[in-house]
Design a protein around this motif. Structure first.
Motif, PDB file in Angstrom:
ATOM      1  N   ALA A   5       5.850   4.683   0.733  1.00  0.00           N
ATOM      2  CA  ALA A   5       6.507   5.838   1.354  1.00  0.00           C
ATOM      3  C   ALA A   5       7.635   5.382   2.277  1.00  0.00           C
ATOM      4  O   ALA A   5       8.716   5.992   2.308  1.00  0.00           O
ATOM      5  N   ALA A   6       7.395   4.301   3.010  1.00  0.00           N
ATOM      6  CA  ALA A   6       8.407   3.809   3.942  1.00  0.00           C
ATOM      7  C   ALA A   6       9.665   3.378   3.180  1.00  0.00           C
ATOM      8  O   ALA A   6      10.783   3.728   3.565  1.00  0.00           O
TER       9      ALA A   6
ATOM     10  N   ASP B  83       2.577   0.663  -5.289  1.00  0.00           N
ATOM     11  CA  ASP B  83       1.718  -0.164  -4.445  1.00  0.00           C
ATOM     12  C   ASP B  83       0.953  -1.136  -5.352  1.00  0.00           C
ATOM     13  O   ASP B  83       1.036  -1.056  -6.587  1.00  0.00           O
TER      14      ASP B  83
ATOM     15  N   THR C  11       1.501  11.955  -3.388  1.00  0.00           N
ATOM     16  CA  THR C  11       2.306  10.755  -3.131  1.00  0.00           C
ATOM     17  C   THR C  11       3.506  11.072  -2.239  1.00  0.00           C
ATOM     18  O   THR C  11       3.892  10.257  -1.399  1.00  0.00           O
TER      19      THR C  11
ATOM     20  N   ASP D 119       6.795  13.094   5.410  1.00  0.00           N
ATOM     21  CA  ASP D 119       6.429  12.849   6.813  1.00  0.00           C
ATOM     22  C   ASP D 119       7.435  11.891   7.437  1.00  0.00           C
ATOM     23  O   ASP D 119       7.902  12.094   8.553  1.00  0.00           O
ATOM     24  N   ARG D 120       7.748  10.844   6.703  1.00  0.00           N
ATOM     25  CA  ARG D 120       8.664   9.829   7.245  1.00  0.00           C
ATOM     26  C   ARG D 120      10.085  10.358   7.350  1.00  0.00           C
ATOM     27  O   ARG D 120      10.766  10.121   8.340  1.00  0.00           O
TER      28      ARG D 120
ATOM     29  N   THR E  27       1.207   5.445  -6.586  1.00  0.00           N
ATOM     30  CA  THR E  27       0.257   4.685  -5.761  1.00  0.00           C
ATOM     31  C   THR E  27      -1.163   4.902  -6.288  1.00  0.00           C
ATOM     32  O   THR E  27      -1.455   5.917  -6.924  1.00  0.00           O
TER      33      THR E  27
ATOM     34  N   ARG F 164       3.608  11.614   2.230  1.00  0.00           N
ATOM     35  CA  ARG F 164       3.941  10.557   3.208  1.00  0.00           C
ATOM     36  C   ARG F 164       5.447  10.327   3.284  1.00  0.00           C
ATOM     37  O   ARG F 164       5.968   9.959   4.334  1.00  0.00           O
TER      38      ARG F 164
ATOM     39  N   ASP G  66       0.834  -1.217   0.000  1.00  0.00           N
ATOM     40  CA  ASP G  66       0.000   0.000   0.000  1.00  0.00           C
ATOM     41  C   ASP G  66       0.867   1.264   0.000  1.00  0.00           C
ATOM     42  O   ASP G  66       2.094   1.188   0.026  1.00  0.00           O
ATOM     43  N   ALA G  67       0.174   2.397  -0.025  1.00  0.00           N
ATOM     44  CA  ALA G  67       0.873   3.682  -0.147  1.00  0.00           C
ATOM     45  C   ALA G  67       1.810   3.940   1.033  1.00  0.00           C
ATOM     46  O   ALA G  67       2.896   4.519   0.859  1.00  0.00           O
ATOM     47  N   GLU G  68       1.430   3.500   2.217  1.00  0.00           N
ATOM     48  CA  GLU G  68       2.295   3.696   3.386  1.00  0.00           C
ATOM     49  C   GLU G  68       3.607   2.944   3.220  1.00  0.00           C
ATOM     50  O   GLU G  68       4.680   3.449   3.545  1.00  0.00           O
ATOM     51  N   ALA G  69       3.504   1.717   2.711  1.00  0.00           N
ATOM     52  CA  ALA G  69       4.704   0.903   2.523  1.00  0.00           C
ATOM     53  C   ALA G  69       5.587   1.470   1.412  1.00  0.00           C
ATOM     54  O   ALA G  69       6.818   1.406   1.485  1.00  0.00           O
TER      55      ALA G  69
END
Ligand code: GLP
Length: 256
Positions: A9-10, A227, A35, A41-42, A191, A38, A4-7
């Protein structure tokens, strides 16, 4: 491929962080768009040392002042620069208010050159296949210049302008495809289902000026992080998954 989009970004933040740790004086190529939020943010939460980094953004709207909340300069200040220890004078975004846009474009190219070129360039992709604001038919050797935005792009970015495509500026200053290809490493992120079709064309289709992102196939060090939704139209999925799971350069990124 990440779930997913969080992964996504990570993984992207981890990659950028590893480059900054390895070379604290990195010249970063940065991008805007949802996009990237995130990712920033990280990065901001990672306690990285940006004090010796310099940055160059891909693009800026023409006619939108830096302090306006719609400008990409404002976006960068809010999402990244004010949250990390980068020296603001070392951050560069093209000046879309310049009286002479041609001279500003030439100045921007000179600044990138004087900085020794970009070490790693983050990229998003527009639904019309643009990288930066290199709309369809942007020359594959183009440099930083003024570009008229397509209706697709203005609709895509309307959400940031109260939902009205007519309020999205009609023109932008953008690094060219040729400028982007000179970065030493490229990292394209996408994503969501709306990007699936254009991602497949860019990654697996023929290289064409109709889809600027397809020019990334010419670059020897380009990574694409997607993603599941954005990857759903790719045909060689099994191969990409194998590469990610087995190739040493992805070691250390499989858990992010
Ligand atoms: C804008 C930027 C592009 C970016 C695109 C993707 O058009 N100029 O550089 O790739 O947005 O936006 P999003 O991440 O919001 O889909």
């Amino acid at each position: 491929m990440r779930p997913d989009a969080e992964a996504v970004a990570a993984l992207a933040a981890e990659l950028m962080a590893s480059r900054i740790r390895a070379n604290p004086g990195s010249v970063l190529g940065l991008a805007t768009g949802r996009t990237m939020e995130r990712v920033y943010d990280r990065l901001a939460a990672m306690d990285l040392d940006f004090s010796n980094c310099r940055s160059f953004n891909l693009d800026e709207y023409i006619g939108v002042p830096a302090q306006d909340e719609h400008s990409y300069r404002h976006y960068m200040d809010e999402h990244l620069f004010r949250r990390v220890n980068i020296v603001r004078a070392n951050t560069h975004v093209p000046d879309g208010m310049a009286a002479d846009l041609g001279a500003e474009a030439a100045r921007y190219e000179r600044l990138i050159r004087e900085a020794g070129g970009i070490d790693v360039q983050l990229l998003g992709i527009g639904e019309a296949g643009h990288i930066g604001f290199n709309e369809p038919l942007s020359a594959l050797m183009s440099r930083t210049r003024e570009k008229a935005l397509t209706p697709v792009t203005r609709r895509q970015n309307a959400a940031m302008f109260g939902g009205d495509p007519d309020r999205v500026p009609a023109r932008a200053l953008t690094m060219g495809v040729g400028t982007i290809l000179e970065a030493r490493e490229l990292l394209l992120l996408a994503t969501g289902p709306a990007k699936a079709e254009i991602v497949a064309k860019a990654v697996e289709g023929p290289i064409t000026a109709m889809i600027s992102a397809s020019a990334l196939q010419l670059h020897p060090r380009c990574k694409v992080v997607l993603d599941e939704a954005a990857a759903s139209s790719l045909t060689q999925r099994e191969y990409y998954d194998w590469v990610f799971q087995n190739e040493p350069e992805w070691e250390g990124y499989r858990q992010s």
